[in-house]
Design a protein around this motif. Structure first.
Motif, PDB file in Angstrom:
ATOM      1  N   VAL A  71      57.064 -23.843  11.745  1.00 31.91           N
ATOM      2  CA  VAL A  71      56.485 -23.489  10.162  1.00 31.91           C
ATOM      3  C   VAL A  71      54.820 -23.741  10.297  1.00 31.91           C
ATOM      4  O   VAL A  71      54.227 -24.461  10.697  1.00 31.91           O
ATOM      5  CB  VAL A  71      57.213 -24.468   9.464  1.00 31.91           C
ATOM      6  N   LEU A  76      60.685 -28.975   2.973  1.00 31.06           N
ATOM      7  CA  LEU A  76      61.307 -28.436   4.288  1.00 31.06           C
ATOM      8  C   LEU A  76      62.690 -28.615   4.307  1.00 31.06           C
ATOM      9  O   LEU A  76      63.494 -27.658   5.031  1.00 31.06           O
ATOM     10  CB  LEU A  76      60.449 -28.946   5.238  1.00 31.06           C
ATOM     11  N   VAL A  96      55.774 -28.233  12.995  1.00 28.38           N
ATOM     12  CA  VAL A  96      55.206 -27.758  11.684  1.00 28.38           C
ATOM     13  C   VAL A  96      53.559 -27.815  11.869  1.00 28.38           C
ATOM     14  O   VAL A  96      52.914 -28.898  12.556  1.00 28.38           O
ATOM     15  CB  VAL A  96      55.264 -28.926  10.318  1.00 28.38           C
TER      16      VAL A  96
END
Length: 273
Positions: free
Chosen positions: A199, A186, A240
């Motif tokens: 994400v 990442l 995320v």
């Protein structure tokens, strides 16, 4: 055209080429996947990266040579960035177990609140939103499980083979995987493209080093076994959401619309905080 940050990734790719000189003949012939964005990502009202497990076919060594046989790393980086485009979303739209078909439906529902069963419903604005996607993978080199699925017929004897069988030096193959790690986290996405809002990782597989160098923490209260993990940072805005491949959702008898709603609900909740 899709965009790849050449100035950021070129030095890492040159290091990769230098490192693999001794092992590039191990029997694996593809070059690493490197994250990139579709052409309207920077102007997207919500910046979202979609991360898969690994590729199923990708660019090979000849994609970095010019007509004179000279290595041009930037040529490979651009070929890498053009390998998957918004046309893959169009092609896979009706395949309920496909990565890109699901990404298209999820992205539009997240940005517009509308789930589109039929691709014929999409407006020009919808297509422009789909051109605003970021794309990454957890593994830049195909995994053994993937190679065991890739069949072909040998030119030498006409027999069916799997690409996994072509690897004659597994130590060298594992070295290729290790050298590709700068493309698998990442932090590289942040450095190359800034911090996205969300994400989505659509593969239920362990990959702790995806967060290497960052302060992301697992959110125990938002965990659902084999369905969803959520990670949040105190320093970075990106949320995320780690979930399953669309094909796995289909196996669990969740249709694409339910899956999109499930993922959008958690994403919207995180963005509202």
């Amino acid at each position: 055209m899709n965009y790849i940050n050449l100035s950021y990734f070129a030095p890492f790719f040159l290091d990769y080429l230098r490192n693999i000189k001794e092992v590039k003949n191990c029997g694996y012939w593809q070059l690493p996947f490197i994250p990139y964005t579709f052409p309207k990502y920077q102007s997207s009202p919500l910046k979202v990266f979609y991360v898969g497990r690994d590729t199923y076919y990708w660019c090979e060594y000849d994609s970095m040579y010019d007509n004179n046989g000279q290595i041009v790393p930037e040529l490979y980086l651009r070929n890498n960035a053009d390998y998957v485009t918004v046309s893959n979303i169009e092609k896979d739209w009706n395949n309920s177990g496909s990565f890109w078909g699901m990404v298209g439906k999820l992205h539009l529902q997240l940005l517009t609140g509308v789930y589109h069963q039929s691709i014929n419903e999409l407006t020009e604005n919808d297509w422009n939103l789909l051109r605003g996607i970021g794309y990454g993978n957890l593994f830049s080199i195909e995994l053994p499980q993937t190679l065991k699925k890739k069949k072909y017929f040998s030119k030498e004897d006409g027999k069916e083979r799997y690409e996994y069988d072509d690897i004659k030096d597994f130590q060298g193959y594992n070295s290729l995987r290790a050298f590709a790690k700068p493309f698998e986290n990442l932090k590289s996405i942040f450095s190359a493209y800034g911090e996205p809002d969300i994400v989505f990782i659509l593969s239920w597989v362990d990959k702790d080093d995806f967060f290497e160098g960052l302060d992301y923490e697992f959110q125990k209260d938002l965990y659902e076994n084999n369905m969803r993990s959520v990670y949040i940072s105190n320093k970075h805005k990106t949320k995320v959401i780690w979930s399953m491949h669309p094909n796995r959702f289909r196996f669990k008898k969740m249709n694409p619309q339910k899956m999109c709603q499930y993922l959008c609900d958690i994403a919207c909740g995180l963005l509202a905080k």
